[in-house]
Enzyme design. Structure first.
Site, short mmCIF file in Angstrom:
data_model
loop_
_atom_site.label_atom_id
_atom_site.label_comp_id
_atom_site.label_asym_id
_atom_site.label_seq_id
_atom_site.Cartn_x
_atom_site.Cartn_y
_atom_site.Cartn_z
N GLY A 47 47.17 40.20 38.90
CA GLY A 47 46.47 41.47 38.81
C GLY A 47 45.07 41.30 38.26
O GLY A 47 44.39 40.30 38.48
N SER A 48 44.63 42.28 37.47
CA SER A 48 43.25 42.29 36.99
C SER A 48 42.93 41.19 36.00
O SER A 48 41.76 40.96 35.70
CB SER A 48 42.94 43.66 36.37
OG SER A 48 42.95 44.67 37.35
#
Length: 643
Positions: free
Chosen positions: A331-332
C-alpha cells in the site's frame, strides 16, 4: 594255522590296497584339520580374539546436550530439562509385535506410533533402543514398572527434552525441534543423527543454527550378551555440548509489542498481524512478533494428530511466521520507493508540482485518490505527507516500472534477506519480464499506476518493510537484518559485542537531498497538523509526546477487494465486508526523528485503516524501543555517524 585257499591271495592284496588308500585319506583329512586348527588357534588367534571382543563389547553413540538460546539480555529462550522416557530394544524386531501391543494397552500408542516403533526396531543397528514415549508422568512410569515382567526389552531412561520458557511469544523466532527425518539427513553424514533419541531443529533459530546447536556426540562402551542385551557399562566418553547463542531480540520489548498488537486489533474473532523492530545501524532485530503464535513445547513433548490438524485448519495460520513469510500489498508505505525512484531517475525534481483532481483517467477506468475531490497541486514532500494517490500515479508513470523496480530492489524488496530463518518469502517485486513470463501478457500503464501506490502485483513481508524504512532512515546505507548477537561454546563466556556506532553496511549511493526529502515527508505525516497520521503526535492518553521521542512514519491501507463504482453508489463500506475481504492496515516509522536509530513496521491483517489501527501500535512500540535505548542512561541517544 590259517590256510588261504586258491584266490585268497588276490583278495588279500586288494584289501591291503584299500586299507592303505583309506588310511591315506584319513591321514590327509587329519592333516588338513590339524592345519586348519593351527591356523585358527595360532596364526589367526589375534584376529578372532578381536572379533570376539567386538561381539562382547559394543560401542554406542551418546547424543550431545543441545546448546541453549538466550535473548540479548541473557534471558533463556530455549533450554534443556531432564525427562523420563520409555525405551524398547528388540532382537532385530523378533517378538517386537507382542511387546508393542502390550505397550499400546498401557500407554495407548495408536496405530501410527506402533508402526513407527516396529519399523525402527527392525532396522536398528547394534540393538540400539527406540523411544516409545518421552516426558512420561509418574503414573505412566509406575504402570510400566508394574508391568515390567511382561515387557522384555522395555526400560525407563532419563533423557533431555527441549523446553521453551516463553512458549508462544518466541515461537516463530526460536522455532522447535523434532524427530530427524530423511530430509534432515540430506547432505549431513553425522552418525549421531541416526539415533532414535536425537532431535533436529525444524523451524526458526533451532533450524538455522542446527549445526552449531547440535554439538558433538559422545560414546559409551557396554558389554553385551549373545543376543545383544547390555550386561554392564565399561567406559564412557562424554560428548561436547552445542554452542550457546545470544539473539539480538529484547524479550521484554518482544512481550510489549505482542501485547500491544493483540490489544489493538479491532476484530474480536480474528487477530492476526506482525510487528518488526530493527536497529537501523547494526541491523539487529530487536522484536519480531507474529500473531497468533503456537506453543513449541507441544512439539517437544510430541504433538497429537488432533493438535496438528487444529493448527493447520486455523484461518489465522499460527504456524506461519508472518514477519518473514506473510506477503501483503504494501500500500502507501511503498510510496517512499516510488518517490526515491522518481527523484533519482530525474523523472521529477524536488520542486516538481503534480496535480490531483481526485482521480486519474486511463481509458474508461478511473484511478481514484483516497481524498474525494483531490489535493490540488503537490510536490514530493506534500505528496508523501498527504499520501496523495494521484501524485504517485503520475510520478510512477513518468518514472516507469523498470526504475521503480530497480529502486525497490536496492531497498530490499523482491529478495530473501540475510536473516537466515527458514521459510522466508521474497515477496513479489513485479517487472515487465515477470508479468510476461507468468501471464504471457505485456505490462500495462494501469499496472504502473498500481505499483506506484504499492498495489496490484506488488507484495512484501513486514521484515522487508522494516528494512526499507531502516535504509531510508539511516541515510541510504545497505543495512542487513540480523538475529545472532553472539555465539560461544558452553564453557566460554557468552557476552554481547560492543554496540556499533557507525553503519557497517555499504552506502547505496543515493542522493542525500533526495533521502532527506523523503524523510521530511515521513516526518510531516506524523508531526504536521495536516499529516495523515497527525494524531500519532499524542500518546494513548492524549498527551503530546516528549520531543526526544518524536518520530516519523507512513501509513498504508492495502486493498484486498476493490469496491466497485456500483458498490460505492450503494453506500457499501469496507466495515460491511467479511473480515477476510477487508484491507490490511500498515504503518512504518523511525525515530528519534532528528537522529534516527530504530525503525518499526506493523501490519494488522484486515485491520482496514493503517493510521487508525496499525499506527498507534507502531507509535507505542517505537517509543518503548527508544525508552529502552542503552544510551539513555547518559541522557543522549547514540549518534548515527551517517546523519
Amino acid at each position: 594255522m590259517i590256510r588261504f585257499r586258491k584266490g585268497d591271495g588276490e583278495r588279500a592284496s586288494l584289501f591291503t590296497r584299500r586299507s592303505l588308500l583309506l588310511a591315506g585319506g584319513q591321514l590327509t583329512l587329519m592333516s588338513a584339520l590339524a592345519g586348519r586348527l593351527y591356523q585358527l588357534q595360532v596364526l589367526d588367534s589375534e584376529r578372532f580374539s578381536t572379533m570376539a571382543e567386538e561381539n562382547r563389547v559394543n560401542v554406542r553413540l551418546l547424543p550431545p546436550s543441545r546448546g541453549l538460546i538466550f535473548d540479548r539480555t541473557g534471558e533463556p529462550l530455549a533450554i534443556n530439562r531432564n525427562n523420563f522416557r520409555a525405551m524398547v530394544t528388540s532382537d532385530r524386531g523378533r517378538g517386537a509385535e507382542m511387546v508393542i501391543d502390550r505397550l499400546d494397552q498401557i500407554l495407548n500408542l495408536g496405530e501410527a506410533e506402533k508402526g513407527r516403533l516396529l519399523r525402527e526396531l527392525r532396522r536398528s543397528r547394534n540393538f540400539q533402543p527406540s523411544v516409545v514415549r518421552e516426558n512420561l508422568g509418574w503414573e505412566e512410569v509406575a504402570r510400566l514398572e508394574f508391568n515390567a515382567p511382561d515387557l522384555p526389552g522395555v526400560f525407563i531412561d532419563i533423557g533431555q527434552t527441549r523446553d521453551y520458557p516463553e512458549g508462544e511469544l518466541m515461537s516463530h523466532i526460536v522455532g522447535y525441534t523434532g524427530r530427524v527425518s530423511d530430509e534432515d539427513l540430506a547432505g549431513r553424514d553425522d552418525p549421531v543423527l541416526q539415533l532414535a533419541t536425537m532431535r533436529f531443529g525444524k523451524k526458526g533459530v533451532e533450524r538455522s543454527l542446527e549445526d552449531d546447536l547440535r554439538g558433538r556426540a559422545g560414546a559409551v562402551q557396554v558389554e553385551v550378551n549373545a543376543v545383544g542385551r547390555v550386561v554392564r557399562e565399561l567406559d564412557r566418553t562424554d560428548g561436547q555440548a552445542g554452542d550457546n547463542v545470544l539473539l539480538t531480540v529484547d524479550l521484554e520489548l518482544q512481550r510489549f509489542a505482542a501485547e500491544r498488537l493483540r490489544a489493538a486489533q479491532v476484530n474480536a474473532e480474528h487477530k492476526s498481524g506482525s510487528v518488526v523492530v530493527i536497529d537501523i545501524v547494526t541491523g539487529d532485530i530487536l522484536a519480531m512478533v507474529s500473531d497468533p503464535g503456537f506453543d513449541p513445547n507441544v512439539f517437544a513433548r510430541g504433538i497429537t494428530q488432533a493438535e496438528w490438524r487444529e493448527m493447520l485448519d486455523n484461518p489465522e495460520r499460527p504456524l506461519n511466521n508472518k514477519a518473514i513469510s506473510g506477503v501483503y500489498p504494501p500500500g502507501s508505505t511503498y510510496k517512499m520507493v516510488t518517490a526515491l525512484a522518481a527523484l533519482e531517475s530525474k523523472a521529477i525534481e524536488p520542486g516538481t508540482i503534480l496535480p490531483c483532481n481526485g482521480y486519474v483517467e486511463l481509458g474508461d477506468i478511473k484511478f481514484h485518490c483516497w481524498l474525494k475531490g483531490g489535493h490540488g497541486g503537490l510536490n514530493v514532500v506534500g505528496g508523501l505527507y498527504n499520501s496523495c494517490d494521484c501524485f504517485f500515479y503520475e510520478a510512477a508513470r513518468r518514472t516507469g516500472v523498470d526504475k521503480i523496480a530497480e529502486m525497490a530492489n536496492r531497498l530490499g524488496f523482491g529478495q530473501i534477506s540475510s536473516l537466515g530463518l527458514p521459510g522466508e518469502s521474497a515477496g513479489n517485486q513485479p517487472t515487465r519480464s515477470w508479468k510476461q513470463d507468468k501471464y504471457n501478457i505485456p505490462w500495462q500503464q494501469g499496472d504502473t499506476f498500481n505499483l506506484g501506490i504499492g498495489q496490484g502485483y506488488m507484495t512484501a513481508t513486514p521484515l522487508q518493510l522494516a528494512v526499507m524504512t531502516a535504509r531510508v532512515a539511516n541515510g541510504g546505507y545497505d543495512v542487513q537484518p540480523n538475529l545472532l548477537l553472539a555465539k560461544a561454546a558452553p564453557r566460554e563466556e557468552l557476552a554481547p559485542p560492543v554496540p556499533t556506532q557507525k553503519p557497517a553496511a555499504p552506502s547505496m549511493r543515493l542522493n542525500p537531498q533526495h533521502v532527506a526529502l523523503v524523510r521530511e515527508g515521513m516526518n510531516l505525516v506524523v508531526n504536521s497538523p495536516s499529516g495523515t497520521a497527525q494524531q500519532l503526535r499524542y500518546d494513548s492518553t492524549g498527551k503530546m509526546l516528549d520531543p526526544q521521542f518524536r518520530f516519523a512514519g507512513k501509513t498504508g491501507t492495502a486493498q484486498v477487494k476493490r469496491i466497485s463504482e456500483r458498490e460505492r453508489a450503494m453506500g457499501v463500506t469496507e466495515a460491511q465486508l467479511p473480515w477476510h475481504l477487508r484491507s490490511h492496515a500498515l504503518f512504518v516509522c523511525f525515530g528519534p526523528v532528528d537522529n534516527p536509530r530504530y525503525a518499526c513496521a506493523v501490519i494488522v491483517e484486515h485491520g482496514m485503516a493503517g493510521g487508525a489501527t496499525a499506527g498507534p501500535i507502531g507509535r507505542d512500540v517505537l517509543v518503548e524501543t527508544m525508552k529502552r535505548d542503552p544510551s539513555r542512561r547518559t541522557g543522549t541517544f547514540r549518534k548515527t555517524a551517517s546523519l
